[in-house]
Design a protein around this motif. Sequence first.
Motif, mmCIF file in Angstrom:
data_model
loop_
_atom_site.group_PDB
_atom_site.id
_atom_site.type_symbol
_atom_site.label_atom_id
_atom_site.label_comp_id
_atom_site.label_asym_id
_atom_site.label_seq_id
_atom_site.Cartn_x
_atom_site.Cartn_y
_atom_site.Cartn_z
ATOM 1 N N GLN A 143 0.828 -1.205 0.000
ATOM 2 C CA GLN A 143 0.000 0.000 0.000
ATOM 3 C C GLN A 143 0.866 1.261 0.000
ATOM 4 N N ILE A 144 1.913 1.264 0.805
ATOM 5 C CA ILE A 144 2.813 2.423 0.855
ATOM 6 C C ILE A 144 3.509 2.610 -0.485
ATOM 7 N N ASN A 145 3.966 1.508 -1.079
ATOM 8 C CA ASN A 145 4.626 1.579 -2.379
ATOM 9 C C ASN A 145 3.699 2.171 -3.435
ATOM 10 N N ALA A 146 2.425 1.806 -3.386
ATOM 11 C CA ALA A 146 1.466 2.347 -4.354
ATOM 12 C C ALA A 146 1.281 3.853 -4.172
ATOM 13 N N ILE A 147 1.254 4.300 -2.918
ATOM 14 C CA ILE A 147 1.130 5.743 -2.664
ATOM 15 C C ILE A 147 2.387 6.474 -3.131
ATOM 16 N N GLU A 148 3.546 5.860 -2.908
ATOM 17 C CA GLU A 148 4.795 6.477 -3.364
ATOM 18 C C GLU A 148 4.801 6.620 -4.889
ATOM 19 N N TRP A 149 4.357 5.569 -5.573
ATOM 20 C CA TRP A 149 4.298 5.659 -7.038
ATOM 21 C C TRP A 149 3.373 6.795 -7.464
ATOM 22 N N GLN A 150 2.199 6.878 -6.844
ATOM 23 C CA GLN A 150 1.246 7.926 -7.230
ATOM 24 C C GLN A 150 1.836 9.314 -6.971
ATOM 25 N N LEU A 151 2.553 9.462 -5.858
ATOM 26 C CA LEU A 151 3.156 10.759 -5.549
ATOM 27 C C LEU A 151 4.164 11.168 -6.612
ATOM 28 N N THR A 152 5.031 10.237 -7.007
ATOM 29 C CA THR A 152 6.030 10.579 -8.024
ATOM 30 C C THR A 152 5.380 10.846 -9.381
ATOM 31 N N TYR A 153 4.263 10.176 -9.644
ATOM 32 C CA TYR A 153 3.534 10.408 -10.898
ATOM 33 C C TYR A 153 2.875 11.785 -10.897
ATOM 34 N N GLU A 154 2.247 12.147 -9.790
ATOM 35 C CA GLU A 154 1.495 13.403 -9.714
ATOM 36 C C GLU A 154 2.398 14.622 -9.584
ATOM 37 N N ALA A 155 3.595 14.433 -9.075
ATOM 38 C CA ALA A 155 4.494 15.575 -8.846
ATOM 39 C C ALA A 155 4.969 16.179 -10.169
ATOM 40 N N TRP A 156 5.058 17.502 -10.187
ATOM 41 C CA TRP A 156 5.624 18.182 -11.358
ATOM 42 C C TRP A 156 7.109 17.870 -11.448
ATOM 43 N N ARG A 157 7.767 17.929 -10.280
ATOM 44 C CA ARG A 157 9.161 17.492 -10.203
ATOM 45 C C ARG A 157 9.353 16.744 -8.895
ATOM 46 N N VAL A 158 10.317 15.827 -8.919
ATOM 47 C CA VAL A 158 10.643 15.026 -7.748
ATOM 48 C C VAL A 158 12.054 15.387 -7.291
ATOM 49 N N ILE A 159 12.194 15.664 -6.001
ATOM 50 C CA ILE A 159 13.509 15.926 -5.407
ATOM 51 C C ILE A 159 13.952 14.666 -4.662
ATOM 52 N N ALA A 160 15.155 14.202 -4.952
ATOM 53 C CA ALA A 160 15.766 13.091 -4.222
ATOM 54 C C ALA A 160 16.950 13.637 -3.438
ATOM 55 N N CYS A 161 17.234 13.030 -2.283
ATOM 56 C CA CYS A 161 18.280 13.557 -1.412
ATOM 57 C C CYS A 161 19.681 13.067 -1.799
ATOM 58 N N SER A 162 19.759 12.161 -2.762
ATOM 59 C CA SER A 162 21.066 11.648 -3.193
ATOM 60 C C SER A 162 20.918 11.039 -4.578
ATOM 61 N N ASP A 163 22.035 10.853 -5.250
ATOM 62 C CA ASP A 163 22.008 10.160 -6.543
ATOM 63 C C ASP A 163 21.478 8.735 -6.372
ATOM 64 N N PHE A 164 21.829 8.110 -5.246
ATOM 65 C CA PHE A 164 21.336 6.768 -4.943
ATOM 66 C C PHE A 164 19.810 6.758 -4.918
ATOM 67 N N MET A 165 19.209 7.746 -4.230
ATOM 68 C CA MET A 165 17.756 7.801 -4.153
ATOM 69 C C MET A 165 17.144 8.136 -5.507
ATOM 70 N N ALA A 166 17.801 8.990 -6.274
ATOM 71 C CA ALA A 166 17.297 9.303 -7.617
ATOM 72 C C ALA A 166 17.230 8.039 -8.466
ATOM 73 N N ASP A 167 18.256 7.196 -8.370
ATOM 74 C CA ASP A 167 18.254 5.927 -9.113
ATOM 75 C C ASP A 167 17.125 5.022 -8.645
ATOM 76 N N GLN A 168 16.883 4.996 -7.317
ATOM 77 C CA GLN A 168 15.804 4.152 -6.804
ATOM 78 C C GLN A 168 14.436 4.641 -7.276
ATOM 79 N N VAL A 169 14.227 5.950 -7.243
ATOM 80 C CA VAL A 169 12.947 6.511 -7.685
ATOM 81 C C VAL A 169 12.706 6.161 -9.158
ATOM 82 N N HIS A 170 13.741 6.278 -9.963
ATOM 83 C CA HIS A 170 13.614 5.924 -11.386
ATOM 84 C C HIS A 170 13.351 4.434 -11.560
#
Length: 400
Positions: A143-170
Amino acid sequence: MRVLIISWEYAPNMIGGLGKHVMELAPALVSQGCQVHVLTPRLNGGPSREIAESGIAIYRPDVPLMDRDFIAFNQYVNLLLQEAALKLADEIGGFDLIHIHDWLTAPAGIAVKHAWKIPLVATIHATERGRGQGRLLSTQSEQINAIEWQLTYEAWRVIACSDFMADQVHSYFSTPPDKIDVVPNGVCIQPSPFTSEADRLAYRRAFAEDAQPLAFYVGRIVYEKGLHILLDSWPSVLRIYPRARLLIAGSGPFLADLRQQASALGISDNVTFGGFITDDERDKLYHIASAAVFPSLYEPFGMVALEAMAARCPVVVSATGGLTEVVKPHETGITVQPGNPQSLTWGLLHTFQNPPWTQARVENAYADARDNFSWEKIARETMAVYNHVKAEWDTNSWGK
């Protein structure tokens, strides 16, 4: 620029790094000329409305007591936050954009985005799949993963705190890389909490003998922090330093397991579980520790390591996730293999046994924290994201 930040955590409701990030970022944004309003659930007291000294307007709508079903509770609180946001806009006027931090307030942010037809910016501090080492281990995790996906989809831009996190979000959410901005956490450089060296030593003697090493961990007591690896390494440290002390501060669901493990290893007399500590206590401990150790298995950024660096405390960390972007091996700290007690033992002993090298890393780390991770710098980079989003929205047909 008028921004509404909707955050699950804000003082006095502080749980982990998310709350600390928002607490430090908000006033730094004000100093950049941004008008910041923070909407946060009243989960742990605090006035329903206040204007902070920095000029931040803070709103804390009342919420019910937490339910055992956290997802259901979270969804209900998000409905209350959504209602509070809509009433707030009717009262004081609209906003230029909304900024959400992690999934916890995503439903409210997405709802008011569509109600107001303004852009949403999302900062992803960690992911549920990442915490599960790439797996979703329960229905709640799914359920949390689904909300995270929706958040990244709805966001105009996504900020990640590290290159590692940017890779995970992608990787986890198929977010286009050109939609992601990397803006790290920041840190405040504070003066020493001690008035003299004698004062510092007197405080340290409550934890360890003068000539004996003191290793310090602070953070959540959860499996992914790798504290079971730290305990497995400690008997080998004690073979070289029989009176060395290990202080583990924090609370969390893995605490009972760690106490049992320390007892089984026969090291309970050398390990102190300090429980929750205040920021002032944490800062004092950074200034007396021989090493701050963070043996994480999963770490999106590594805020505590950065705080230790800013306090001139030697750091020993796992070479995992965002920690590899915060700590430069042999330059600003020691990095060890994640999940490997022998490697962690080596890192700790190397730090304890080579004071000149350790001190050189400490000075390098302090300069790096001061020059590259100030909240002023982080606020400038965040404002650049805001301005980018606002400029695109101004020329876009959506919301007009």
